[in-house]
Design a protein around this motif. Structure first.
Motif, PDB file in Angstrom:
ATOM      1  N   UNK A  59     -27.359 -15.796  29.452  1.00 51.06           N
ATOM      2  CA  UNK A  59     -26.052 -15.172  29.507  1.00 51.06           C
ATOM      3  C   UNK A  59     -25.118 -15.925  28.580  1.00 51.06           C
ATOM      4  N   UNK A  60     -24.241 -15.180  27.991  1.00 51.96           N
ATOM      5  CA  UNK A  60     -23.263 -15.756  27.087  1.00 51.96           C
ATOM      6  C   UNK A  60     -21.978 -15.955  27.878  1.00 51.96           C
ATOM      7  N   UNK A  61     -21.374 -17.091  27.685  1.00 51.34           N
ATOM      8  CA  UNK A  61     -20.130 -17.384  28.387  1.00 51.34           C
ATOM      9  C   UNK A  61     -19.053 -16.396  27.952  1.00 51.34           C
ATOM     10  N   UNK A  62     -18.220 -15.952  28.886  1.00 43.85           N
ATOM     11  CA  UNK A  62     -17.156 -15.018  28.514  1.00 43.85           C
ATOM     12  C   UNK A  62     -16.106 -15.688  27.634  1.00 43.85           C
ATOM     13  N   UNK A  63     -15.566 -14.921  26.691  1.00 39.73           N
ATOM     14  CA  UNK A  63     -14.528 -15.434  25.795  1.00 39.73           C
ATOM     15  C   UNK A  63     -13.179 -14.806  26.094  1.00 39.73           C
ATOM     16  N   UNK A  64     -13.208 -13.642  26.766  1.00 39.76           N
ATOM     17  CA  UNK A  64     -11.966 -12.926  27.027  1.00 39.76           C
ATOM     18  C   UNK A  64     -11.922 -12.521  28.490  1.00 39.76           C
ATOM     19  N   UNK A  65     -10.720 -12.606  29.083  1.00 40.18           N
ATOM     20  CA  UNK A  65     -10.569 -12.272  30.499  1.00 40.18           C
ATOM     21  C   UNK A  65      -9.317 -11.425  30.688  1.00 40.18           C
ATOM     22  N   UNK A  66      -9.453 -10.411  31.532  1.00 37.65           N
ATOM     23  CA  UNK A  66      -8.315  -9.609  31.940  1.00 37.65           C
ATOM     24  C   UNK A  66      -7.687 -10.324  33.129  1.00 37.65           C
ATOM     25  N   UNK A  67      -6.504 -10.855  32.971  1.00 41.35           N
ATOM     26  CA  UNK A  67      -5.867 -11.638  34.026  1.00 41.35           C
ATOM     27  C   UNK A  67      -5.559 -10.786  35.254  1.00 41.35           C
ATOM     28  N   UNK A  68      -5.317  -9.505  35.063  1.00 44.35           N
ATOM     29  CA  UNK A  68      -4.950  -8.634  36.177  1.00 44.35           C
ATOM     30  C   UNK A  68      -6.140  -8.345  37.092  1.00 44.35           C
ATOM     31  N   UNK A  69      -7.317  -8.133  36.509  1.00 44.51           N
ATOM     32  CA  UNK A  69      -8.475  -7.736  37.321  1.00 44.51           C
ATOM     33  C   UNK A  69      -9.565  -8.796  37.379  1.00 44.51           C
ATOM     34  N   UNK A  71     -11.789  -9.177  35.070  1.00 45.53           N
ATOM     35  CA  UNK A  71     -12.927  -8.724  34.273  1.00 45.53           C
ATOM     36  C   UNK A  71     -13.036  -9.582  33.022  1.00 45.53           C
ATOM     37  N   UNK A  72     -14.268  -9.794  32.564  1.00 44.83           N
ATOM     38  CA  UNK A  72     -14.486 -10.629  31.388  1.00 44.83           C
ATOM     39  C   UNK A  72     -15.317  -9.894  30.358  1.00 44.83           C
ATOM     40  N   UNK A  73     -15.275 -10.437  29.143  1.00 43.12           N
ATOM     41  CA  UNK A  73     -16.080  -9.920  28.043  1.00 43.12           C
ATOM     42  C   UNK A  73     -16.504 -11.102  27.198  1.00 43.12           C
ATOM     43  N   UNK A  79     -16.408  -3.326  22.849  1.00 50.39           N
ATOM     44  CA  UNK A  79     -15.296  -3.808  23.666  1.00 50.39           C
ATOM     45  C   UNK A  79     -15.226  -2.975  24.942  1.00 50.39           C
ATOM     46  N   UNK A  80     -14.945  -3.619  26.057  1.00 50.86           N
ATOM     47  CA  UNK A  80     -14.813  -2.855  27.296  1.00 50.86           C
ATOM     48  C   UNK A  80     -13.553  -1.990  27.271  1.00 50.86           C
ATOM     49  N   UNK A  96      -6.062 -12.377  25.442  1.00 51.27           N
ATOM     50  CA  UNK A  96      -7.060 -12.373  26.509  1.00 51.27           C
ATOM     51  C   UNK A  96      -8.082 -13.501  26.375  1.00 51.27           C
ATOM     52  N   UNK A  97      -7.915 -14.345  25.373  1.00 57.61           N
ATOM     53  CA  UNK A  97      -8.861 -15.436  25.132  1.00 57.61           C
ATOM     54  C   UNK A  97      -8.842 -16.400  26.305  1.00 57.61           C
TER      55      UNK A  97
END
Length: 98
Positions: A59-69, A71-73, A79-80, A96-97
Motif C-alpha cells: 500500500x502506498x501512504x496517502x498524500x492527500x486528505x479530506x479534512x471534512x470526511x 478520506x485519503x488519496x 483523482x477521487x 489537501x496535502x
C-alpha cells in the motif's frame, strides 16, 4: 444400411476397444515414467511443483486528505470525486496535502 441394433453393437465394441487401448497406453506411459525416474534418480518429491507465490501488493501512504470526511488519496490513479469537486470549487491540491 445398418440397423439400429447393429450400430449399437458396433458402438459397444468400439467403446470396449477404446477402454482397452486407453488402459494399455496408460500402463505403457507409467512404465516409461518409472524407467526414467529410476534412470535419473528422481522421486515423487522431485516431480511436485510449487504453487506460485502470491505477489504482495504494498500500500502506498496517502498524500492527500479530506479534512471534512477523513478520506485519503495516495496521489496515484484517478483523482477521487471529493478531490475533483473541491478543486473545481476553487481549492488547490496543496490544500489537501498531508
Amino acid at each position: 444400411m445398418s440397423s439400429l441394433k447393429e450400430l449399437l453393437a458396433q458402438r459397444a465394441a468400439l467403446d470396449e476397444q477404446i477402454s482397452q487401448t486407453k488402459d494399455r497406453e496408460r500402463s505403457d506411459a507409467i512404465a516409461k515414467v518409472k524407467t526414467l525416474m529410476s534412470e535419473y534418480g528422481l522421486t515423487l518429491a522431485d516431480l511436485s511443483t510449487r504453487a506460485p507465490r502470491a505477489v504482495k501488493v504494498s500500500k502506498v501512504a496517502p498524500k492527500y486528505r479530506n479534512q471534512a470526511t477523513g478520506e485519503t488519496w495516495s496521489g496515484r490513479g484517478l483523482q477521487p470525486k471529493w478531490l475533483k469537486a473541491a478543486i473545481a470549487g476553487g481549492a488547490k491540491l496543496t490544500d489537501f496535502a498531508i
